[in-house]
Scaffold this motif. Sequence first.
Motif, PDB file in Angstrom:
ATOM      1  N   ILE A   1      48.482 127.518 111.448  1.00 25.10           N
ATOM      2  CA  ILE A   1      47.570 126.387 111.652  1.00 25.10           C
ATOM      3  C   ILE A   1      47.411 125.601 110.356  1.00 25.10           C
ATOM      4  N   ALA A   2      47.202 126.315 109.249  1.00 21.74           N
ATOM      5  CA  ALA A   2      47.043 125.639 107.953  1.00 21.74           C
ATOM      6  C   ALA A   2      48.303 124.864 107.575  1.00 21.74           C
ATOM      7  N   SER A   3      49.473 125.441 107.854  1.00 24.77           N
ATOM      8  CA  SER A   3      50.724 124.761 107.523  1.00 24.77           C
ATOM      9  C   SER A   3      50.926 123.516 108.380  1.00 24.77           C
ATOM     10  N   TYR A   4      50.653 123.629 109.673  1.00 18.45           N
ATOM     11  CA  TYR A   4      50.789 122.452 110.544  1.00 18.45           C
ATOM     12  C   TYR A   4      49.797 121.360 110.147  1.00 18.45           C
ATOM     13  N   GLN A   5      48.580 121.760 109.776  1.00 20.52           N
ATOM     14  CA  GLN A   5      47.594 120.767 109.346  1.00 20.52           C
ATOM     15  C   GLN A   5      48.060 120.053 108.072  1.00 20.52           C
ATOM     16  N   GLU A   6      48.665 120.799 107.166  1.00 18.63           N
ATOM     17  CA  GLU A   6      49.209 120.197 105.946  1.00 18.63           C
ATOM     18  C   GLU A   6      50.305 119.188 106.286  1.00 18.63           C
ATOM     19  N   ALA A   7      51.170 119.547 107.226  1.00 20.50           N
ATOM     20  CA  ALA A   7      52.243 118.623 107.638  1.00 20.50           C
ATOM     21  C   ALA A   7      51.655 117.366 108.267  1.00 20.50           C
ATOM     22  N   ILE A   8      50.621 117.532 109.087  1.00 21.58           N
ATOM     23  CA  ILE A   8      50.008 116.393 109.779  1.00 21.58           C
ATOM     24  C   ILE A   8      49.250 115.500 108.803  1.00 21.58           C
ATOM     25  N   GLU A   9      48.656 116.079 107.755  1.00 21.91           N
ATOM     26  CA  GLU A   9      47.992 115.269 106.726  1.00 21.91           C
ATOM     27  C   GLU A   9      48.983 114.328 106.050  1.00 21.91           C
ATOM     28  N   GLN A  10      50.200 114.810 105.862  1.00 22.11           N
ATOM     29  CA  GLN A  10      51.219 114.013 105.195  1.00 22.11           C
ATOM     30  C   GLN A  10      51.939 113.067 106.155  1.00 22.11           C
TER      31      GLN A  10
ATOM     32  N   PRO B   1      50.731 111.846 109.784  1.00 21.78           N
ATOM     33  CA  PRO B   1      49.713 111.937 110.838  1.00 21.78           C
ATOM     34  C   PRO B   1      50.221 111.776 112.274  1.00 21.78           C
ATOM     35  N   ASP B   2      51.263 111.016 112.521  1.00 21.51           N
ATOM     36  CA  ASP B   2      51.716 110.776 113.892  1.00 21.51           C
ATOM     37  C   ASP B   2      52.855 111.698 114.325  1.00 21.51           C
ATOM     38  N   TRP B   3      53.005 112.828 113.678  1.00 27.16           N
ATOM     39  CA  TRP B   3      54.108 113.733 113.969  1.00 27.16           C
ATOM     40  C   TRP B   3      53.775 114.539 115.217  1.00 27.16           C
ATOM     41  N   LYS B   4      54.364 114.164 116.338  1.00 30.93           N
ATOM     42  CA  LYS B   4      54.065 114.767 117.637  1.00 30.93           C
ATOM     43  C   LYS B   4      54.368 116.270 117.667  1.00 30.93           C
ATOM     44  N   GLU B   5      55.540 116.664 117.183  1.00 28.33           N
ATOM     45  CA  GLU B   5      55.929 118.073 117.224  1.00 28.33           C
ATOM     46  C   GLU B   5      54.964 118.943 116.424  1.00 28.33           C
ATOM     47  N   ALA B   6      54.545 118.451 115.266  1.00 26.01           N
ATOM     48  CA  ALA B   6      53.598 119.211 114.447  1.00 26.01           C
ATOM     49  C   ALA B   6      52.258 119.336 115.164  1.00 26.01           C
ATOM     50  N   ASN B   7      51.806 118.244 115.800  1.00 26.27           N
ATOM     51  CA  ASN B   7      50.558 118.308 116.565  1.00 26.27           C
ATOM     52  C   ASN B   7      50.675 119.266 117.748  1.00 26.27           C
ATOM     53  N   ASP B   8      51.815 119.231 118.452  1.00 25.74           N
ATOM     54  CA  ASP B   8      52.024 120.144 119.577  1.00 25.74           C
ATOM     55  C   ASP B   8      52.005 121.597 119.109  1.00 25.74           C
ATOM     56  N   ASN B   9      52.722 121.872 118.016  1.00 27.64           N
ATOM     57  CA  ASN B   9      52.760 123.245 117.505  1.00 27.64           C
ATOM     58  C   ASN B   9      51.402 123.688 116.977  1.00 27.64           C
ATOM     59  N   LEU B  10      50.641 122.758 116.410  1.00 26.74           N
ATOM     60  CA  LEU B  10      49.283 123.075 115.962  1.00 26.74           C
ATOM     61  C   LEU B  10      48.440 123.518 117.159  1.00 26.74           C
ATOM     62  N   ASN B  11      48.544 122.793 118.258  1.00 26.31           N
ATOM     63  CA  ASN B  11      47.783 123.151 119.465  1.00 26.31           C
ATOM     64  C   ASN B  11      48.196 124.520 119.989  1.00 26.31           C
ATOM     65  N   ILE B  12      49.479 124.823 119.963  1.00 26.46           N
ATOM     66  CA  ILE B  12      49.964 126.129 120.413  1.00 26.46           C
ATOM     67  C   ILE B  12      49.437 127.226 119.499  1.00 26.46           C
ATOM     68  N   ALA B  13      49.493 127.000 118.190  1.00 24.59           N
ATOM     69  CA  ALA B  13      49.007 128.005 117.233  1.00 24.59           C
ATOM     70  C   ALA B  13      47.516 128.257 117.422  1.00 24.59           C
ATOM     71  N   GLU B  14      46.753 127.191 117.651  1.00 26.43           N
ATOM     72  CA  GLU B  14      45.311 127.354 117.876  1.00 26.43           C
ATOM     73  C   GLU B  14      45.041 128.113 119.163  1.00 26.43           C
TER      74      GLU B  14
END
Length: 190
Positions: free
Chosen positions: A84-93, A95-108
């Motif tokens: 989750i922390a890694s995906y959030q870091e990727a999304i901070e850099q 923000p519109d990265w769909k795959e990172a957001n999808d994987n963040l939701n799965i991890a959560e």
Amino acid sequence: MVFAGFLGSSWFLTRDQQGQRLMKDKKYSVAAETFDDPMRSGVAWYRAGEFEKAVQAFARVRSPESAYNRGNAWMLLGKYDKAIASYQEAIEQRPDWKEANDNLNIAEARQKMTDAPGGDMGDQRLGADKIVFDKKKSNDGQDTEVAGSRATTDANVQAIWLRQVQTQPADFLKSKFAYQQALRSEEPSP
């Protein structure tokens, strides 16, 4: 002619070029040790199934891609908080990265499953011998009976199912296709 063979020698190839040849030959662990580029090394370790080493390699680079890849490796290790922390870091850099957001939701979602009572399956690798669906029983969205005579809602049944999902894509697809086949056989023939 001898000169042409000599040009194919590894003397004229960079370590990254040598590693790329090893990747092509599916010698991932050797390739990972050969690469100078930490991103390429991380990808090789990931493909070799050495997810902790992949995390270490990706950590040497500060980019949204390396954070995303670290998240994927942490996810396969079952370290959902770190994923989750890694995906959030990727999304901070990015923000519109769909795959990172999808994987963040799965991890959560997986994190929540492990927080639920009985949610941690540990390193369990056993699965069903065969998947069979009861074609005669209908479920119209009502409560479902689960072992122990405890009525649960569809959401709870889905949560139980998610906890049992393995990270092996082949197992998931086998289950999915068996389910779809069971649904097709229930449909009346034209």
